[in-house]
Design a protein around this motif. Structure first.
Motif, PDB file in Angstrom:
ATOM      1  N   ARG A   1      35.905  49.167  28.002  1.00  0.00           N
ATOM      2  CA  ARG A   1      35.051  49.541  26.863  1.00  0.00           C
ATOM      3  C   ARG A   1      35.877  49.878  25.627  1.00  0.00           C
ATOM      4  NH1 ARG A   1      31.860  51.891  30.768  1.00  0.00           N
ATOM      5  NH2 ARG A   1      33.003  53.839  30.612  1.00  0.00           N
ATOM      6  N   THR A   2      36.996  50.599  25.838  1.00  0.00           N
ATOM      7  CA  THR A   2      37.807  51.019  24.684  1.00  0.00           C
ATOM      8  C   THR A   2      38.803  49.940  24.272  1.00  0.00           C
ATOM      9  OG1 THR A   2      39.436  52.042  26.144  1.00  0.00           O
ATOM     10  CG2 THR A   2      37.669  53.468  25.319  1.00  0.00           C
ATOM     11  N   GLY A   3      39.019  48.954  25.150  1.00  0.00           N
ATOM     12  CA  GLY A   3      39.974  47.881  24.835  1.00  0.00           C
ATOM     13  C   GLY A   3      41.422  48.338  24.924  1.00  0.00           C
ATOM     14  N   LEU A   4      41.669  49.397  25.679  1.00  0.00           N
ATOM     15  CA  LEU A   4      43.042  49.907  25.718  1.00  0.00           C
ATOM     16  C   LEU A   4      43.360  50.532  27.079  1.00  0.00           C
ATOM     17  CD1 LEU A   4      45.315  50.171  23.501  1.00  0.00           C
ATOM     18  CD2 LEU A   4      44.742  52.613  23.486  1.00  0.00           C
TER      19      LEU A   4
ATOM     20  N   GLY B   1      52.048  38.176  45.630  1.00  0.00           N
ATOM     21  CA  GLY B   1      50.676  37.699  45.469  1.00  0.00           C
ATOM     22  C   GLY B   1      49.668  38.702  46.017  1.00  0.00           C
ATOM     23  N   ALA B   2      49.964  39.250  47.191  1.00  0.00           N
ATOM     24  CA  ALA B   2      49.048  40.229  47.783  1.00  0.00           C
ATOM     25  C   ALA B   2      48.921  41.444  46.856  1.00  0.00           C
ATOM     26  CB  ALA B   2      49.560  40.647  49.159  1.00  0.00           C
ATOM     27  N   TYR B   3      50.034  41.839  46.267  1.00  0.00           N
ATOM     28  CA  TYR B   3      50.018  42.992  45.363  1.00  0.00           C
ATOM     29  C   TYR B   3      49.238  42.660  44.075  1.00  0.00           C
ATOM     30  CZ  TYR B   3      51.728  46.973  42.715  1.00  0.00           C
ATOM     31  OH  TYR B   3      51.796  48.113  41.966  1.00  0.00           O
ATOM     32  N   THR B   4      49.422  41.432  43.588  1.00  0.00           N
ATOM     33  CA  THR B   4      48.712  40.999  42.377  1.00  0.00           C
ATOM     34  C   THR B   4      47.207  40.945  42.633  1.00  0.00           C
ATOM     35  OG1 THR B   4      50.658  39.696  41.787  1.00  0.00           O
ATOM     36  CG2 THR B   4      48.625  39.179  40.609  1.00  0.00           C
ATOM     37  N   ALA B   5      46.810  40.492  43.822  1.00  0.00           N
ATOM     38  CA  ALA B   5      45.381  40.460  44.161  1.00  0.00           C
ATOM     39  C   ALA B   5      44.826  41.886  44.179  1.00  0.00           C
ATOM     40  CB  ALA B   5      45.172  39.783  45.510  1.00  0.00           C
ATOM     41  N   HIS B   6      45.619  42.798  44.712  1.00  0.00           N
ATOM     42  CA  HIS B   6      45.191  44.205  44.747  1.00  0.00           C
ATOM     43  C   HIS B   6      44.949  44.705  43.320  1.00  0.00           C
ATOM     44  CE1 HIS B   6      44.952  48.373  45.813  1.00  0.00           C
ATOM     45  NE2 HIS B   6      46.082  48.682  45.193  1.00  0.00           N
ATOM     46  N   ALA B   7      45.924  44.422  42.431  1.00  0.00           N
ATOM     47  CA  ALA B   7      45.782  44.845  41.030  1.00  0.00           C
ATOM     48  C   ALA B   7      44.575  44.159  40.380  1.00  0.00           C
ATOM     49  CB  ALA B   7      47.055  44.517  40.259  1.00  0.00           C
ATOM     50  N   GLY B   8      44.404  42.866  40.683  1.00  0.00           N
ATOM     51  CA  GLY B   8      43.296  42.112  40.093  1.00  0.00           C
ATOM     52  C   GLY B   8      41.941  42.641  40.532  1.00  0.00           C
ATOM     53  N   GLY B   9      41.877  43.167  41.738  1.00  0.00           N
ATOM     54  CA  GLY B   9      40.619  43.741  42.225  1.00  0.00           C
ATOM     55  C   GLY B   9      40.302  45.058  41.532  1.00  0.00           C
ATOM     56  N   LEU B  10      41.343  45.745  41.085  1.00  0.00           N
ATOM     57  CA  LEU B  10      41.134  47.032  40.412  1.00  0.00           C
ATOM     58  C   LEU B  10      40.804  46.845  38.938  1.00  0.00           C
ATOM     59  CD1 LEU B  10      44.211  48.982  41.870  1.00  0.00           C
ATOM     60  CD2 LEU B  10      41.793  49.349  42.462  1.00  0.00           C
ATOM     61  N   CYS B  11      41.577  45.974  38.270  1.00  0.00           N
ATOM     62  CA  CYS B  11      41.431  45.845  36.820  1.00  0.00           C
ATOM     63  C   CYS B  11      42.122  44.565  36.343  1.00  0.00           C
ATOM     64  CB  CYS B  11      42.068  47.067  36.145  1.00  0.00           C
ATOM     65  SG  CYS B  11      42.108  46.946  34.345  1.00  0.00           S
ATOM     66  N   SER B  12      41.330  43.607  35.874  1.00  0.00           N
ATOM     67  CA  SER B  12      41.913  42.331  35.433  1.00  0.00           C
ATOM     68  C   SER B  12      42.759  42.487  34.176  1.00  0.00           C
ATOM     69  CB  SER B  12      40.822  41.298  35.158  1.00  0.00           C
ATOM     70  OG  SER B  12      40.385  40.745  36.367  1.00  0.00           O
ATOM     71  N   SER B  13      42.457  43.485  33.348  1.00  0.00           N
ATOM     72  CA  SER B  13      43.295  43.689  32.155  1.00  0.00           C
ATOM     73  C   SER B  13      44.693  44.122  32.577  1.00  0.00           C
ATOM     74  CB  SER B  13      42.682  44.746  31.245  1.00  0.00           C
ATOM     75  OG  SER B  13      41.528  44.252  30.618  1.00  0.00           O
TER      76      SER B  13
ATOM     77  N   ALA C   1      40.372  41.087  18.052  1.00  0.00           N
ATOM     78  CA  ALA C   1      39.241  42.016  18.219  1.00  0.00           C
ATOM     79  C   ALA C   1      38.237  41.431  19.205  1.00  0.00           C
ATOM     80  CB  ALA C   1      38.575  42.253  16.872  1.00  0.00           C
ATOM     81  N   ASP C   2      37.731  42.284  20.089  1.00  0.00           N
ATOM     82  CA  ASP C   2      36.593  41.959  20.958  1.00  0.00           C
ATOM     83  C   ASP C   2      36.718  40.674  21.767  1.00  0.00           C
ATOM     84  OD1 ASP C   2      35.395  44.220  19.842  1.00  0.00           O
ATOM     85  OD2 ASP C   2      34.592  43.047  18.172  1.00  0.00           O
ATOM     86  N   PRO C   3      37.784  40.511  22.554  1.00  0.00           N
ATOM     87  CA  PRO C   3      37.828  39.317  23.417  1.00  0.00           C
ATOM     88  C   PRO C   3      36.679  39.344  24.432  1.00  0.00           C
ATOM     89  CG  PRO C   3      39.648  40.813  23.929  1.00  0.00           C
ATOM     90  CD  PRO C   3      38.928  41.391  22.749  1.00  0.00           C
TER      91      PRO C   3
ATOM     92  N   ASP D   1      27.686  46.791  30.698  1.00  0.00           N
ATOM     93  CA  ASP D   1      29.118  46.838  30.410  1.00  0.00           C
ATOM     94  C   ASP D   1      29.786  47.929  31.233  1.00  0.00           C
ATOM     95  OD1 ASP D   1      30.096  44.937  28.799  1.00  0.00           O
ATOM     96  OD2 ASP D   1      30.218  46.159  26.991  1.00  0.00           O
ATOM     97  N   GLY D   2      30.931  47.628  31.757  1.00  0.00           N
ATOM     98  CA  GLY D   2      31.672  48.644  32.502  1.00  0.00           C
ATOM     99  C   GLY D   2      31.465  48.528  34.004  1.00  0.00           C
ATOM    100  N   HIS D   3      30.374  47.888  34.456  1.00  0.00           N
ATOM    101  CA  HIS D   3      30.188  47.711  35.901  1.00  0.00           C
ATOM    102  C   HIS D   3      31.184  46.665  36.416  1.00  0.00           C
ATOM    103  CE1 HIS D   3      28.512  46.794  39.786  1.00  0.00           C
ATOM    104  NE2 HIS D   3      27.775  47.884  39.688  1.00  0.00           N
ATOM    105  N   THR D   4      31.658  46.884  37.632  1.00  0.00           N
ATOM    106  CA  THR D   4      32.656  45.980  38.217  1.00  0.00           C
ATOM    107  C   THR D   4      32.264  44.514  38.110  1.00  0.00           C
ATOM    108  OG1 THR D   4      33.300  47.670  39.781  1.00  0.00           O
ATOM    109  CG2 THR D   4      33.872  45.403  40.361  1.00  0.00           C
TER     110      THR D   4
END
Ligand code: FAD
Length: 361
Positions: free
Chosen positions: A17-20, A54-66, A176-178, A324-327
């Motif tokens: 939401r905050t973009g940061l 890769g396994a670690y990246t998938a873990h991160a991707g599941g938490l937050c794609s940013s 701005a706003d991707p 917005d904000g829901h997984t």
């Protein structure tokens, strides 16, 4: 060391939401070697295999794609330095990337998106310096970066040059706003007469553009592919929990066959994406000749499965996931972008067709 799960907690929606993402958190994660985990231990990294990374990246991707996107940029910068740089350049730069400095990689330009051969950024030799002029677009993590790996034209081919963002002539302009991955720090980078020591050019000499680009992008493709597996796992978890817990027409949603069909599709998507990524990871770890095509396949399959899977998850949650904000809402926006970056769907299909057509029958 606090786990990534605890560090992210339930903050991904707020970052979106905050973009940061708090830059100090990114620096802390970087200083723990978490943002480029395949860098060898001798340079302060974790020295993970492609499969483990890769396994670690998938873990991160599941938490937050940013966050995963920032990780992809950092890993791609490190990989490019490791592959193209001299031993001295690796020894000087990689410990910085595992020590808290943040990095991004710039290929794309206003006139060079899919067609990177059309790049016009120049890296001109001038005595014992080089001068960089150009405009890079949509550089993930550039907003946070201390160092940019910039690809441009040199006298003898394409080169990757390491540009500290504090150098006079560098201007980083936030996008701005991707649509998605809103906290990944996408920015345009303007390079106007940026003068650097000549040894900022990785390897010191040019390469054919296609070779340089393929080398650098290969890491990014693997990382994005695994990030998509993470998106699918997060969507599957959200959809199964919702379908099991909410009742309509007197029974859980999961007992309605059309909803169960959505769950089956999501499970299939997650499994298919996981298997192609595992195959590609093994190709990397074994140095297989199939590594390049397996990587393109993994990126293409995972991105398309994630985009379709995230849409399915929103369908299952319906109004519960439509804010917005829901997984799943985040996943829906984030996953669409994965079909564009590191080789769009169309470019991946062209590469896969070329491979199939050239393979012995
Ligand atoms: P175009 O090249 O204009 O393509 C438009 C459409 O036409 C696409 O669907 C494309 O697949 C299709 N198309 C183009 N050529 C062909 C063809 N020959 N045959 C069939 N179809 C074709 N760039 C960086 O350098 N560093 C980054 O870190 C980075 N991060 C990004 C993050 C995000 C979220 C996004 C959206 C972009 C990022 N980019 C980055 C830029 C990205 O690499 C480009 O957007 C991508 O290469 C596509 O280029 P384009 O957007 O100019 O589309």
């Amino acid at each position: 060391m606090t786990s990534l799960t605890l560090r992210v907690g339930d903050l991904a929606g707020e970052w979106d939401r905050t973009g940061l993402i708090p830059p100090e958190l990114l620096r802390d994660l970087g200083a723990e070697g978490r943002l480029c985990a395949e860098v060898p231990e001798s340079y302060g990294g974790w020295g993970l295999s492609s499969l483990s990374s890769g396994a670690y990246t998938a873990h991160a991707g599941g938490l937050c794609s940013s966050l995963r996107s920032v990780m992809t940029s950092q890993g791609m910068a490190a990989w490019t330095i490791q592959r193209l740089g001299t031993a001295e350049q690796s020894a000087g730069l990689l410990p910085r990337l595992t020590g808290g400095a943040l990095a991004a990689v710039g290929f794309s330009e206003p006139g060079a998106g899919s067609d990177l051969a059309a790049m016009t950024t120049t890296v001109r030799r001038d005595g014992d310096t080089v001068v960089v002029d150009g405009h890079k677009k949509w550089v993930t993590a550039a907003h946070y970066a201390d160092l940019l790996v910039v690809v441009g034209r040199h006298e003898d081919g394409a080169v990757a040059v390491v540009v500290p963002t504090g150098t006079p002539g560098v201007r980083v302009e936030r996008i701005a706003d991707p649509l998605g991955c809103r906290a990944a720090g996408h920015a345009d980078v303007h390079l106007d007469g940026v003068r650097l020591p000549a040894d900022s050019v990785l390897g010191g000499h040019g390469l054919p553009t296609a070779l340089l680009v393929t080398t650098a992008l290969a890491y990014g493709r693997m990382s994005v592919a695994w990030g998509c597996v993470g998106i699918l796992r997060a969507c599957l978890a959200a959809a199964t929990a919702h379908a099991a817990g909410r009742e309509q027409f007197g029974r859980p949603l999961a007992e309605h066959q059309l909803v169960a069909g959505h769950i089956a599709d999501l499970y299939t998507a997650e499994q298919v994406a996981t298997r192609v990524c595992e195959y590609a990871g093994r190709c990397w770890d074994e140095g297989s000749p199939d590594q390049v095509v397996a990587t393109v396949l993994a990126k293409h399959v995972s991105a398309t499965q994630a985009a379709a899977g995230a849409a399915t998850a929103v369908q299952v949650l319906a109004s519960a996931g439509s804010r917005d904000g829901h997984t799943v809402a985040r996943a829906y926006r984030d996953a669409k972008l994965m079909e564009i970056i590191e080789g769009s769907n169309e470019l991946c299909r062209l590469m896969l067709a070329q491979h199939a057509l050239s393979a012995p029958g």
